[in-house]
Scaffold this active site. Structure first.
Site, PDB file in Angstrom:
ATOM      1  N   HIS A   9      28.233  54.804  34.941  1.00  0.00           N
ATOM      2  CA  HIS A   9      26.878  54.088  35.271  1.00  0.00           C
ATOM      3  C   HIS A   9      27.313  53.328  36.537  1.00  0.00           C
ATOM      4  CE1 HIS A   9      24.776  53.830  31.049  1.00  0.00           C
ATOM      5  NE2 HIS A   9      24.954  55.256  31.676  1.00  0.00           N
TER       6      HIS A   9
ATOM      7  N   TYR B 180      18.189  49.111  32.135  1.00  0.00           N
ATOM      8  CA  TYR B 180      18.372  48.984  30.565  1.00  0.00           C
ATOM      9  C   TYR B 180      17.125  48.927  29.944  1.00  0.00           C
ATOM     10  CZ  TYR B 180      23.227  49.864  30.569  1.00  0.00           C
ATOM     11  OH  TYR B 180      24.621  50.393  30.831  1.00  0.00           O
TER      12      TYR B 180
ATOM     13  N   GLU C 276      29.742  46.438  32.335  1.00  0.00           N
ATOM     14  CA  GLU C 276      29.671  46.954  33.657  1.00  0.00           C
ATOM     15  C   GLU C 276      29.153  45.733  35.021  1.00  0.00           C
ATOM     16  OE1 GLU C 276      25.962  49.363  33.279  1.00  0.00           O
ATOM     17  OE2 GLU C 276      27.169  50.574  31.840  1.00  0.00           O
TER      18      GLU C 276
ATOM     19  N   TYR D  20      32.733  63.744  42.228  1.00  0.00           N
ATOM     20  CA  TYR D  20      33.557  64.370  42.630  1.00  0.00           C
ATOM     21  C   TYR D  20      34.854  63.699  42.671  1.00  0.00           C
ATOM     22  CZ  TYR D  20      29.809  67.650  44.552  1.00  0.00           C
ATOM     23  OH  TYR D  20      28.752  68.412  44.787  1.00  0.00           O
ATOM     24  N   SER D  21      36.003  64.478  41.876  1.00  0.00           N
ATOM     25  CA  SER D  21      37.307  63.639  41.944  1.00  0.00           C
ATOM     26  C   SER D  21      37.829  63.583  43.485  1.00  0.00           C
ATOM     27  CB  SER D  21      38.342  64.624  40.961  1.00  0.00           C
ATOM     28  OG  SER D  21      37.696  64.821  39.786  1.00  0.00           O
TER      29      SER D  21
END
Length: 403
Positions: free
Chosen positions: A84, A94, A136, A207-208
């Site tokens: 998130h 939310y 978060e 993307y890693s």
């Protein structure tokens, strides 16, 4: 929540098991009709293949089953929270989600959705939203208090674009403001956002990061999709390949993710990857080598053939150095040119490598398609490896619950 409300939530568990995906599918369709702007945040490919609906249904079910003690879900909360934050999800989102979820419960269950059930789920959702947004908030705070850290979308310049194989190309991303670069833990990912004309939407993808921290740039290594009918994931990856060039600007969020290298001990490490799943593991391996780690390392990788094998020379170089990285490479197809190399033909099979990999203090890191992860996880557990010693990364929504 009152005890009665908790009992009501638990009483809905059988319904969620039976109709959870039906509910979440209805929810997403309803939300996108009333709040189409959220299509720019959500991965629309995962809407088409139902992975997002499945992941949400599993999360809601897990929450209902553990309503007496939501704290046991914190590892999952952290994984979802990391995603998130990488998508710049904020508290106001939310509120929107909660409104449509509660209405969807009523619309899907019909007369079975009594006022008591709807009230209980509204309270339960608000509790979950507070847990998630609170976690978060901490993650956002960590990012802004990190040197070079940021929240939201930040422009990065593509300064290098390097072809790694016939399918995979790497992009070196430097901060456009030329400021400091936020550090990360090997295994984490970036979110990249592109406008997709075919969809008329902004679409984010994760993307890693495929290099170890270096203080200068992030590297992502992206697979080009060749299917005739591309899903939106393919549209984005291929747009990076075909339309993004050196000098272009990409919008990026700060590094995130809970799949991370544990480098605080000398335990042996085994990396197991399939295809482009090697990208976070390359970052981990490079970090071990740069740090002078004495960990015994084994690299196990599988792909179709030498043409699609990215980072082949890099692994060969590292395996020949003093760090003595042991490598085992599996190709689906071994041609005559590759026949002289030390290769295994077929899919990755740990059984052909013997029991030397099965030491009690070994840490295992697995990344690849879902079935690939499941297969090797279950095989390792069956061979006596502790679940806690097996770490895996599933690209996309979390639908694997193996440990």
């Amino acid at each position: 929540m009152t005890a009665d409300q908790k009992n009501i939530i638990k009483s809905t568990v059988p319904v969620l098991k039976e109709n959870g995906v039906l509910l979440t599918d209805h929810f997403y369709k309803r939300m996108f009709v009333h709040n189409p702007e959220l299509k720019n945040i959500f991965n629309m490919s995962n809407q088409q293949n139902s992975r997002q609906q499945t992941a949400l249904a599993m999360a809601i079910l897990a929450y209902a089953e553990n309503i007496e003690n939501p704290a046991v879900l914190m590892p999952a909360v952290n994984g979802i929270g990391q995603k998130h934050v990488s998508l710049d999800i904020r508290p106001e989102h939310y509120i929107i989600v909660g409104k449509h979820l509660i209405v969807s419960i009523g619309e899907v269950l019909g007369e079975a959705a009594t006022p008591e059930i709807l009230d209980a789920w509204e309270v339960a959702y608000n509790q979950l939203a507070q847990i998630m947004s609170g976690h978060e908030h901490k993650l956002y705070s960590e990012k802004v208090n990190t040197k070079g850290g940021w929240i939201g979308w930040k422009p990065f310049v593509v300064k290098e674009k390097i072809v790694e194989s016939s399918e995979i190309t790497s992009f070196h991303l430097y901060p456009a403001d030329q400021g400091p670069l936020a550090d990360f833990i090997p295994g984490q990912y970036l979110s990249v956002r592109l406008f997709i004309p075919e969809l008329n939407l902004l679409q984010p993808r994760q993307y890693s990061i495929s290099n170890a921290p270096n203080g200068s740039y992030y590297r992502i290594s992206v697979k080009k999709e060749t299917a005739a009918n591309l899903n939106p994931d393919g549209l984005i990856s291929n747009r990076l390949h075909d339309f993004v060039h050196v000098g272009d600007i990409l919008e990026v969020t700060a590094p995130a993710g809970s799949f991370m290298l544990a480098n605080n001990n000398d335990h042996p490490v085994v990396f197991i990857s399939g295809g482009v799943g090697q990208t976070p593991l390359i970052s981990m391996l490079e970090e071990l080598i740069k740090s002078g780690s004495k960990k015994p390392v084994t690299w196990i990788h599988g792909c179709r053939d030498k043409n699609v094998h990215a980072f082949k020379e890099t692994i060969e170089y590292w395996s020949g150095q003093k760090q003595a990285v042991k490598k085992h490479i599996f190709y689906d197809q071994v041609d005559q040119e590759s026949a002289g190399e030390t290769l295994y033909q077929g899919w990755v099979d740990l059984n052909v490598l013997g029991d030397e990999l099965l030491k009690l203090d070994t840490e295992y890191y697995i990344c690849g398609p879902g079935p690939f992860i499941t297969k090797h996880y279950k095989e390792l557990v069956a061979k006596g490896i502790r679940a806690e010693a097996i770490h895996f990364e599933e690209f996309g929504p979390q639908t694997l619950h193996l440990n």
